[in-house]
Design an enzyme around this catalytic site. Structure first.
Site, PDB file in Angstrom:
ATOM      1  N   ASP A  99      -9.007  21.708  40.720  1.00  0.00           N
ATOM      2  CA  ASP A  99      -8.600  23.098  40.936  1.00  0.00           C
ATOM      3  C   ASP A  99      -7.796  23.610  39.746  1.00  0.00           C
ATOM      4  OD1 ASP A  99      -6.484  21.219  41.770  1.00  0.00           O
ATOM      5  OD2 ASP A  99      -5.348  23.057  42.103  1.00  0.00           O
ATOM      6  N   ASP A 122      -7.270   3.277  43.818  1.00  0.00           N
ATOM      7  CA  ASP A 122      -6.010   4.007  43.921  1.00  0.00           C
ATOM      8  C   ASP A 122      -4.886   2.969  44.012  1.00  0.00           C
ATOM      9  OD1 ASP A 122      -5.524   7.245  44.847  1.00  0.00           O
ATOM     10  OD2 ASP A 122      -3.821   5.885  45.024  1.00  0.00           O
ATOM     11  N   GLU A 130     -14.778   5.763  41.856  1.00  0.00           N
ATOM     12  CA  GLU A 130     -13.926   6.945  41.997  1.00  0.00           C
ATOM     13  C   GLU A 130     -12.502   6.526  41.636  1.00  0.00           C
ATOM     14  OE1 GLU A 130     -12.419  10.366  45.176  1.00  0.00           O
ATOM     15  OE2 GLU A 130     -13.522   8.616  45.923  1.00  0.00           O
ATOM     16  N   ASP A 155      -4.080  14.482  39.336  1.00  0.00           N
ATOM     17  CA  ASP A 155      -2.877  15.211  38.963  1.00  0.00           C
ATOM     18  C   ASP A 155      -3.054  15.724  37.526  1.00  0.00           C
ATOM     19  OD1 ASP A 155      -0.321  16.061  38.232  1.00  0.00           O
ATOM     20  OD2 ASP A 155       0.687  14.430  39.295  1.00  0.00           O
TER      21      ASP A 155
END
Length: 217
Positions: free
Chosen positions: A156, A71, A46, A120
């Site tokens: 989204d 991350d 991920e 993002d």
């Protein structure tokens, strides 16, 4: 700032989190199965995992697979690593690194599939190369994934979805599946019911969640 300092200090003692200060950090490329997981199970990565909701969620559902959340934010990774420790998830690891440095930590064919969860969208033209579905990053994913390895994008942002579809078309890649409303489509089971913090917020606001699946090889 005080809370971040506490989390950074705690990270040093979390075996589930691999970061620059730890010896394994510079030796993990090509050795995830031998140095960390101690098995030969397939690896799911991920990228931009944040707090690691998907990494943890998938690891609970698929104990026969390995999961790595990447991350750069150590305070976010602290939460995922703490949860992995609390649930004693032996098939979870978190890696603190920039996504642009993927080739420093994974060798060819070391990863089976990749998830991008609510990255993002970076709508400004000057940030095109920083979008996690830009040709620059797709080349990195292709280098480390197996033949037929799947990419999953959940977002989204209609802008990011459309941009990604355009990039795939330009590269001659046909999507396996995609929808602009995963909760209102037949693909609802493809995301395994896992929701990130951002996703829960978006859903509460009535925002539709998009999903796209494709292969690079």
């Amino acid at each position: 700032m005080r809370q971040k300092r506490k989390r950074f200090a705690a990270n040093k003692g979390l075996a589930q989190l691999i970061e620059p200060e730890k010896a394994i950090y510079n030796h993990i490329k090509g050795a995830w199965h031998t140095l960390y997981f101690h098995n030969n199970h397939p690896i799911t990565l991920e990228v931009g995992c944040g707090h690691g909701a998907y990494t943890i969620g998938l690891a609970k559902i698929f104990p026969e697979r390995n999961f790595i959340g990447l991350d750069i934010k150590g305070d976010r990774l602290w939460k995922g690593a703490q949860e992995a420790k609390a649930y004693d998830l032996k098939n979870v690891a978190f890696l603190r690194a920039q996504a642009t440095h993927l080739l420093d930590f994974f060798q060819e064919d070391e990863v089976t599939e990749v998830w991008l969860t609510f990255p993002d969208p970076r709508p400004k033209t000057r940030d095109i190369k920083r979008r996690l579905t830009s040709p620059r990053f797709l080349k990195l994913y292709e280098a480390i994934t197996i033949q037929g390895g799947r990419m999953h994008l959940k977002t989204d942002s209609s802008f990011l979805l459309d941009y990604t579809l355009d990039v795939l078309q330009q590269q001659g890649i046909a999507p396996c599946d995609y929808t602009k409303d995963v909760y209102g489509s037949t693909l609802i089971d493809h995301h395994f019911g896992i929701q990130t913090t951002y996703e829960k917020r978006f859903i509460a606001q009535g925002v539709q969640i998009h999903y796209l699946c494709f292969t690079l090889k």
